[in-house]
Motif scaffolding. Structure first.
Motif, mmCIF file in Angstrom:
data_model
loop_
_atom_site.group_PDB
_atom_site.id
_atom_site.type_symbol
_atom_site.label_atom_id
_atom_site.label_comp_id
_atom_site.label_asym_id
_atom_site.label_seq_id
_atom_site.Cartn_x
_atom_site.Cartn_y
_atom_site.Cartn_z
ATOM 1 N N ASN A 39 0.839 -1.193 0.000
ATOM 2 C CA ASN A 39 0.000 0.000 0.000
ATOM 3 C C ASN A 39 0.875 1.243 0.000
ATOM 4 O OD1 ASN A 39 -2.227 -1.704 0.175
ATOM 5 N ND2 ASN A 39 -2.298 -1.589 2.430
ATOM 6 N N THR A 40 0.323 2.323 -0.468
ATOM 7 C CA THR A 40 1.029 3.601 -0.424
ATOM 8 C C THR A 40 1.086 4.070 1.023
ATOM 9 O OG1 THR A 40 0.178 4.165 -2.614
ATOM 10 C CG2 THR A 40 1.074 5.960 -1.288
ATOM 11 N N THR A 41 2.263 4.418 1.501
ATOM 12 C CA THR A 41 2.440 4.806 2.897
ATOM 13 C C THR A 41 2.995 6.218 2.998
ATOM 14 O OG1 THR A 41 4.664 3.883 2.975
ATOM 15 C CG2 THR A 41 2.842 2.429 3.613
ATOM 16 N N THR A 42 2.803 6.793 4.190
ATOM 17 C CA THR A 42 3.324 8.122 4.485
ATOM 18 C C THR A 42 4.160 8.024 5.757
ATOM 19 O OG1 THR A 42 1.349 9.139 3.547
ATOM 20 C CG2 THR A 42 2.739 10.530 4.941
ATOM 21 N N VAL A 65 -5.868 -2.386 14.864
ATOM 22 C CA VAL A 65 -5.620 -2.888 13.510
ATOM 23 C C VAL A 65 -4.283 -2.338 13.016
ATOM 24 C CG1 VAL A 65 -6.479 -2.984 11.137
ATOM 25 C CG2 VAL A 65 -8.097 -2.975 13.057
ATOM 26 N N LYS A 66 -3.465 -3.219 12.439
ATOM 27 C CA LYS A 66 -2.171 -2.796 11.944
ATOM 28 C C LYS A 66 -2.342 -1.905 10.723
ATOM 29 C CE LYS A 66 2.171 -4.428 9.972
ATOM 30 N NZ LYS A 66 2.963 -5.591 9.522
ATOM 31 N N VAL A 67 -1.731 -0.715 10.764
ATOM 32 C CA VAL A 67 -1.825 0.228 9.647
ATOM 33 C C VAL A 67 -0.443 0.674 9.182
ATOM 34 C CG1 VAL A 67 -4.103 1.080 10.311
ATOM 35 C CG2 VAL A 67 -2.040 2.173 11.250
ATOM 36 N N LEU A 82 13.656 9.351 18.954
ATOM 37 C CA LEU A 82 12.911 9.765 17.762
ATOM 38 C C LEU A 82 12.593 8.516 16.950
ATOM 39 C CD1 LEU A 82 11.789 12.065 16.004
ATOM 40 C CD2 LEU A 82 14.018 12.155 14.849
ATOM 41 N N VAL A 83 11.292 8.252 16.786
ATOM 42 C CA VAL A 83 10.834 7.059 16.083
ATOM 43 C C VAL A 83 10.236 7.491 14.745
ATOM 44 C CG1 VAL A 83 9.292 5.063 16.137
ATOM 45 C CG2 VAL A 83 10.371 5.879 18.256
ATOM 46 N N THR A 84 10.779 6.938 13.678
ATOM 47 C CA THR A 84 10.243 7.180 12.335
ATOM 48 C C THR A 84 9.399 5.976 11.940
ATOM 49 O OG1 THR A 84 12.201 8.472 11.745
ATOM 50 C CG2 THR A 84 10.813 7.673 9.936
ATOM 51 N N PHE A 85 8.148 6.226 11.506
ATOM 52 C CA PHE A 85 7.259 5.121 11.167
ATOM 53 C C PHE A 85 6.458 5.457 9.908
ATOM 54 C CE2 PHE A 85 5.109 7.931 14.113
ATOM 55 C CZ PHE A 85 3.826 8.088 13.588
ATOM 56 N N SER A 86 5.948 4.408 9.280
ATOM 57 C CA SER A 86 5.154 4.545 8.056
ATOM 58 C C SER A 86 3.727 4.110 8.339
ATOM 59 C CB SER A 86 5.733 3.683 6.931
ATOM 60 O OG SER A 86 7.051 4.092 6.630
ATOM 61 N N VAL A 87 2.767 4.864 7.816
ATOM 62 C CA VAL A 87 1.349 4.568 7.984
ATOM 63 C C VAL A 87 0.688 4.599 6.621
ATOM 64 C CG1 VAL A 87 -0.808 5.343 9.081
ATOM 65 C CG2 VAL A 87 1.343 5.545 10.310
ATOM 66 N N ASP A 88 -0.292 3.714 6.401
ATOM 67 C CA ASP A 88 -1.029 3.734 5.146
ATOM 68 C C ASP A 88 -1.548 5.143 4.857
ATOM 69 O OD1 ASP A 88 -0.553 1.049 4.976
ATOM 70 O OD2 ASP A 88 -2.546 0.435 5.682
#
Length: 343
Positions: A39-42, A65-67, A82-88
């Motif tokens: 999926n496209t993530t941000t 729900v995992k996103v 500092l945590v960098t994460f990706s979300v749908d």
């Protein structure tokens, strides 16, 4: 030649199909294990006061729900994480979003839960940051479980795991209520309170025992060593010991019969012995004096019997008076100056 060409072509096709199927299966396995999505993530960032236990690839969840997933964890301003994460991309993360670090299980796996804040706000831009004020670190399980340690000592391991997991879920807001947790705790503590007197006496007695053992630690250690050596010796001699049990049993039987037969005579002997002891006690001064002079008398007797297995008696001296018919008393004395007569 055409036959071999057809066979070679067929084998090549089969090899190609095998390679394609294997590649697809490997790719699916890699996607599953690596939590890879298409999926496209941000990407976003969040500042935590403590991110211990969080790893790259851990889940980002909204309402359970995992996103998305954690991409990177790094030190921020020397004291923060500092945590960098990706979300749908279809999930909305705005300026009011709150990020909470939670435990996924008792093993220590964690994830980040995203929740909407009060009042909402504008959507975060790509690489936008959730500030420290909108993040919550994970519970400190060491402090939490240390508080429940007296309670855990009275539970089975399975009950401890279940209770601990429910505590985490309640305190993280994932299930149950504080009232339910307190009710279960009250039930457990009531059960323990019913046995409070027994437990208190047990602890008191155990404390006294441990103090005595501690004061005699060296003797106790030596006792254990000697006991271990004794048990080792018994284990080595187990065959002779077992073999002697039959003989011991026979001996006990015969001894019992012998004592039964001699009981009356032994009782009479003991009565006579009591009489003898009483007599010796009454004549104590006589035989004590006899024993005191015994060495000197034995020396004299030894000199007398020194010439053979008989006694020779020598008249060494005497004195007296002889009364004549006229009534006159005449003194008579005899003294032999011989080595035999010398002490």
């Amino acid at each position: 030649m055409s036959f071999f060409d057809k066979k070679t072509t067929f084998d090549t096709v089969r090899l190609g199909i095998f390679i394609v199927v294997t590649t697809i299966a490997t790719a699916l396995l890699a996607v599953t294990i690596g939590n890879i999505t298409f999926n496209t993530t941000t990407k976003y960032k969040a500042v935590f006061t403590d991110a211990v236990g969080l790893n790259q690839g851990d889940d980002i969840r909204i309402a359970g729900v995992k996103v998305g997933q954690v991409d990177k964890i790094q030190l921020y301003q020397n004291t923060l994480a500092l945590v960098t994460f990706s979300v749908d991309s279809d999930q909305v993360v705005d300026t009011s979003t709150h990020a909470t670090l939670r435990y996924r299980n008792l093993v220590g796996n964690r994830y980040i839960a995203l929740t909407d804040g009060v009042g909402g706000g504008p959507r975060l831009k790509k690489n936008g940051m959730i500030p420290k004020e909108h993040t919550t670190p994970a519970l400190d399980l060491s402090v939490l479980f240390n508080g429940f340690k007296p309670l855990f000592t009275a539970l089975t391991p399975a009950d401890v795991n279940q209770f601990a997991f429910e505590v985490i879920k309640v305190l993280q807001g994932e299930g149950g209520t504080i009232e339910s947790l307190l009710a279960k705790t009250a039930s457990l503590t009531t059960t323990l309170a019913d046995a409070d007197q027994v437990i208190g006496d047990l602890i008191t007695n155990l404390t006294s025992t441990l103090q005595i053992v501690s004061q005699r630690q060296q003797n106790f250690s030596q006792l254990l060593v000697n006991l271990q050596q004794f048990i080792t010796g018994l284990s080595q001699d187990i065959t002779p010991i077992l073999g002697s049990l039959g003989s011991i049993n026979s001996l006990n039987t015969k001894t019992a019969g012998l004592l039964q037969q001699t009981r009356v005579p032994i009782k009479a002997d003991l009565d006579k012995l009591r009489t003898v002891a009483t007599t010796l006690d009454d004549t104590q001064s006589i035989w004590v004096k006899t024993l005191q002079f015994m060495p000197e008398k034995l020396n004299s007797m030894t000199r007398t019997a020194s010439y053979g297995s008989w006694f020779n008696f020598y008249l060494c001296n005497f004195d007296g008076n002889v009364t004549l018919p006229t009534g006159t008393r005449v003194p008579v004395a005899y003294d032999l100056n011989s080595a035999r007569c010398k002490k």
